[in-house]
Design a protein around this motif. Sequence first.
Motif, short mmCIF file in Angstrom:
data_model
loop_
_atom_site.label_atom_id
_atom_site.label_comp_id
_atom_site.label_asym_id
_atom_site.label_seq_id
_atom_site.Cartn_x
_atom_site.Cartn_y
_atom_site.Cartn_z
N ARG A 253 0.97 -1.29 -0.16
CA ARG A 253 -0.10 -0.05 0.10
C ARG A 253 0.79 1.36 -0.06
O ARG A 253 0.46 2.35 -0.53
CB ARG A 253 -0.81 -0.13 1.23
N VAL A 254 2.02 1.21 0.51
CA VAL A 254 2.73 2.52 0.52
C VAL A 254 3.42 2.65 -0.65
O VAL A 254 3.72 3.80 -0.94
CB VAL A 254 4.16 2.05 1.70
N GLN A 255 3.43 2.04 -1.63
CA GLN A 255 3.70 2.09 -3.09
C GLN A 255 2.85 3.37 -3.76
O GLN A 255 3.43 4.06 -4.57
CB GLN A 255 3.99 0.91 -4.02
N THR A 256 1.51 3.16 -3.38
CA THR A 256 0.80 4.23 -3.83
C THR A 256 0.24 5.40 -2.76
O THR A 256 -0.47 6.05 -3.25
CB THR A 256 -0.38 3.43 -4.63
N ASP A 257 0.42 4.83 -1.80
CA ASP A 257 -0.32 5.92 -0.84
C ASP A 257 0.75 5.89 0.50
O ASP A 257 1.04 5.05 1.23
CB ASP A 257 -1.40 5.15 0.00
N LYS A 258 1.54 6.96 0.65
CA LYS A 258 2.52 7.32 1.60
C LYS A 258 1.85 7.51 3.04
O LYS A 258 2.49 7.28 3.90
CB LYS A 258 3.15 8.74 1.46
N PHE A 259 0.36 7.41 3.28
CA PHE A 259 -0.19 7.77 4.46
C PHE A 259 -0.80 6.36 4.70
O PHE A 259 -1.64 6.26 5.70
CB PHE A 259 -1.39 8.87 4.09
N ALA A 260 -0.28 5.36 4.32
CA ALA A 260 -1.03 3.96 4.12
C ALA A 260 -1.08 3.53 5.62
O ALA A 260 -1.89 2.75 6.09
CB ALA A 260 -0.17 3.03 3.59
N ALA A 261 0.05 4.02 6.42
CA ALA A 261 0.07 3.64 7.78
C ALA A 261 -1.02 3.82 8.96
O ALA A 261 -1.46 3.40 9.85
CB ALA A 261 1.29 3.97 8.63
N ILE A 262 -1.96 4.71 8.51
CA ILE A 262 -3.06 5.26 9.09
C ILE A 262 -4.22 5.70 8.23
O ILE A 262 -5.29 6.43 8.52
CB ILE A 262 -2.88 6.37 10.20
N SER A 263 -4.03 5.84 6.78
CA SER A 263 -5.09 6.18 5.74
C SER A 263 -6.28 5.56 6.11
O SER A 263 -7.51 6.35 5.97
CB SER A 263 -4.43 5.82 4.41
N GLU A 264 -6.50 4.41 6.23
CA GLU A 264 -7.87 3.68 6.51
C GLU A 264 -8.54 4.38 7.60
O GLU A 264 -9.87 4.87 7.33
CB GLU A 264 -7.89 2.32 6.44
N LEU A 265 -8.21 4.65 8.43
CA LEU A 265 -8.74 5.26 9.93
C LEU A 265 -8.97 6.71 9.74
O LEU A 265 -9.84 7.00 10.06
CB LEU A 265 -7.62 4.96 11.05
N TRP A 266 -7.94 7.38 8.89
CA TRP A 266 -8.15 8.73 8.96
C TRP A 266 -9.31 8.81 7.86
O TRP A 266 -10.15 10.13 7.93
CB TRP A 266 -7.04 9.45 8.14
#
Length: 429
Positions: free
Chosen positions: A86-99
């Motif tokens: 997921r980090v390949q396309t989303d730098k915010f992946a570590a918390i993007s779903e919750l955000w």
Amino acid sequence: MLRTIQACTIEHARETETVDWFMAIPELMAFIAVVIWRGVTKVPSLSDNWSEMYGNKRIMETMSSDRFKDIMQHLRFDSKNTRAERVQTDKFAAISELWESFRQNCVTFYRPGRHITIDEQLYPSKTRCPFLQYIATKPDKFGIKFWVACDLKSKYICNVFPYVGKEPGRPKEERLSESVVMKLMGPFLDQGRTVTTDNFFTSISLARKLRSRKTTILGTLNKIRREIPPSAREIKQSEFSTQVFSTTDATLTVYAASRKKTVYVMSSMHSVIQTEDSRKRKPSTITQYNSTKCGVDAMDQMVRQYSVRAGTRRWPVSVFYNMVDMAALNAHVLYQACTGRTERRPDFLMRLACELAESYVTSKKIGKENHLRKQAATPVEPGKRQKCQVHHRCKKNPATVRCVHCYKLTCGKCKREVPWECQVCADQF
């Protein structure tokens, strides 16, 4: 959102610690309550919340220091197994779903007024983060930047996005500022609202886009922008003078606050500019802008006043702290709007934390009582010398009976008139 945090935290804890590690939803809510209490009652360090001098009674009754640190150590917001993809396309992946869930809740549960302010928020952080920003003009130079749309009257956070660098999907001809405003205002277009921006966002092309969606804009323009006509720059402005330039899309007001300072304000909501009858002779666009520009700044000031921010080495935890701050502020606005009551924010935050921790504290008390009853049901071995469990000074005194309230073994010195009622329970009941 709580289930997502619970699942990801348990997954990380079981991979790094023991397979039996568990955290229920009420305990997670109690953990968030402790975080909120810590933000309202500021103490020098985390361990001081459980100390005799600075300790908070509610925090000590809710959760132990070791358990709080244990949960904080394993706190996660996504699955580590799929993060690399997921980090390949989303730098915010570590918390993007919750955000994204939090952002959708902010958009859904409140209808803002006519005026919405858009600006940036720099949340202080010095963690190792790929999109950490440095802004010299901010009080805290380093932090994670968020684009925020805020209701002017209530300071409710209507929409918010993190800034993680260049967006691969944005067209090259489209400015970043225009993309941000259209993205933030997306749920609130076609409803006759007015958005107030600063000189980073304001432009003629943005005014055209908003006007086509029944939305007006009011904002300052940078003097180097091409939208400013050459004739407006060539005019020699005297002190407190005003020049107006009108087009089909917007009206440009050039106001000289002094001989060395000229302010450019663009508005698509003013067709006629009026000047106030005072010494400074301010035009209506300047007066309107001054009264509507402070929405996000006021919100950020309110959030910082009782912020739950604490030192951390992980940037997702910093984002989580910002989320808790924003959610608590929005909850206060919603509470006042739904009940019609006016309550101070610190009082509301304390009650909010109490309600979050109530379920866990109650279950904890019930579990303790059941343990005491089970202990009381255990018969005392005949002839065995039992120690008193009521006072520390009576540890060596023999005890043969239990208190009817707390089920503790009681010696002769700690009993009252009724031999099975200990002195502590007698004082309480």
